[in-house]
Design an enzyme around this catalytic site. Sequence first.
Site, PDB file in Angstrom:
ATOM      1  N   TYR A 266      -5.685  -0.228   8.166  1.00 43.71           N
ATOM      2  CA  TYR A 266      -6.072   1.200   8.262  1.00 43.71           C
ATOM      3  C   TYR A 266      -6.784   1.226   9.464  1.00 43.71           C
ATOM      4  O   TYR A 266      -7.235   0.004  10.427  1.00 43.71           O
ATOM      5  CB  TYR A 266      -6.692   1.543   7.098  1.00 43.71           C
ATOM      6  CG  TYR A 266      -7.952   0.694   6.548  1.00 43.71           C
ATOM      7  CD1 TYR A 266      -9.474   0.875   7.140  1.00 43.71           C
ATOM      8  CD2 TYR A 266      -8.081  -0.461   5.707  1.00 43.71           C
ATOM      9  CE1 TYR A 266     -10.481   0.371   6.537  1.00 43.71           C
ATOM     10  CE2 TYR A 266      -9.003  -0.979   5.208  1.00 43.71           C
ATOM     11  CZ  TYR A 266     -10.282  -0.660   5.771  1.00 43.71           C
ATOM     12  OH  TYR A 266     -11.557  -1.293   5.167  1.00 43.71           O
ATOM     13  N   HIS A 316      -8.186  -4.085  11.157  1.00 38.58           N
ATOM     14  CA  HIS A 316      -7.665  -3.277  12.037  1.00 38.58           C
ATOM     15  C   HIS A 316      -6.604  -3.969  13.210  1.00 38.58           C
ATOM     16  O   HIS A 316      -6.818  -5.117  13.558  1.00 38.58           O
ATOM     17  CB  HIS A 316      -8.736  -2.663  12.881  1.00 38.58           C
ATOM     18  CG  HIS A 316      -9.679  -2.221  11.878  1.00 38.58           C
ATOM     19  ND1 HIS A 316      -9.460  -1.195  10.884  1.00 38.58           N
ATOM     20  CD2 HIS A 316     -11.083  -2.392  11.615  1.00 38.58           C
ATOM     21  CE1 HIS A 316     -10.502  -1.071  10.174  1.00 38.58           C
ATOM     22  NE2 HIS A 316     -11.555  -1.460  10.610  1.00 38.58           N
TER      23      HIS A 316
END
Length: 340
Positions: A266, A316
């Site tokens: 995400y 990430h």
Amino acid sequence: MVTMRKMKLLTFLILLVFLTSFFLNYTPTVVTTIWFPKQMVIGISENFRKLMKLPPRSCTCSHCVNELRVSHWFDERFNETMQPLLTLHNSLMEEETYSWWLKLQREKNPKNLNDTIKELFSVVPGDVDPMLENESVGCRRCAVVGNSGNLKQSQYGSQIDEHDFVLRMNKAPTMGFEADVGSKTTHHLVYPESFRELGENVSMILVPFKITDLQWVVSATTKGTISHTYVPVPMKIKVKKEKILIYHPAFIKYVFDNWLQGHGRYPSTGILSVIFSLHICDEVDLYGFGADSKGNWHHYWENNPSAGAFRKTGVHDGDFESNVTATLASIHKIRIFKGR
Ligand SMILES: *[C@@H]1O[C@H](CO)[C@@H](O)[C@H](O)[C@H]1NC(C)=O
Ligand SMILES: *[C@@H]1O[C@H](CO)[C@@H](O)[C@H](O)[C@H]1NC(C)=O
Ligand SMILES: *[C@@H]1O[C@H](CO)[C@@H](O)[C@H](O)[C@H]1NC(C)=O
Ligand SMILES: *[C@@H]1O[C@H](CO)[C@@H](O)[C@H](O)[C@H]1NC(C)=O
Ligand SMILES: *[C@@H]1O[C@H](CO)[C@@H](O)[C@H](O)[C@H]1NC(C)=O
């Protein structure tokens, strides 16, 4: 999309002309024709704008970041209708969005979302930030300040403070670093685990990655019952309830789908701040993003160059995110100040 807006604008203009001529023709006295119709029309146009969701402000900069047809790459990703903040009026989420969001941190036994949101907005305002709706700034210049060590000895402080909005994130301090990072903050993006106490008039933008994060806002501004998520979190915060805004979970998904094209698990707070700024600002300047000149990824307030090596967390995709910001800069949508 463009034709829709044109249609809306056309309808709006026709109605305006109609209403104006109506009032001009039918108001009985000369005095009222001078002031009454104009007031009415202003009132009506305000409501029309809200109803038809026309952009609330008009941008007076020479180049506005949300301009379309400058870059095909940008037009493919930017969706102006996406609302960055969660409010009372847009809190109903699509099932797909909700289940995607719920998986981000794989929360066990999450509380019901509707109940949580109801409770949340009984504590914090459910309207859009009055600062964001402020029409008296014709060209809104924003500085998005990341936490990179490349800010050290950059002397960007006064330049950063000249912006209308200064967005910071996570644990970023300003005290003691003013010359390099500035002292002004209008908005600070955090999640419970990255919270730091904020200045008096700073708006806190909570970025929720799970239901508990929304519950934490309620708890931390009232009874202080939540002290631990996956790490200890502050039980109480001094931030005023009126200064708390909530980043929309659907906007997180929009950043992930449209801008990151599914890279990483995400989006990071950094890229979430950048895309947020594309939607609320007219000009965007980035400071403190990326590695320093020696290739180190660390925070400007830390001395250990290997600290804060979030790039390799696996959550990430730092490289892809950097590519997005670099591409935005290459098409002159944003400017990146690289520091040292
Ligand atoms: C933009 O977002 C809205 C709201 O989520 C969606 O309905 C619409 O299809 C999107 N438009 C484009 C061009 O992707
Ligand atoms: C929340 O409420 C909406 C409509 O009231 C409903 O469709 C949805 O299923 C509810 N969601 C949850 C998670 O309870
Ligand atoms: C709106 O902007 C003006 C000009 O910068 C400022 O003086 C005013 O305080 C702002 N109002 C709000 C509600 O933030
Ligand atoms: C916060 O805002 C109030 C009212 O506008 C002002 O008096 C005060 O000086 C501000 N505080 C800081 C730290 O900027
Ligand atoms: C982003 O990545 C693409 C594909 O790998 C590459 O072609 C492009 O040059 C990169 N853009 C920038 C600005 O680094």
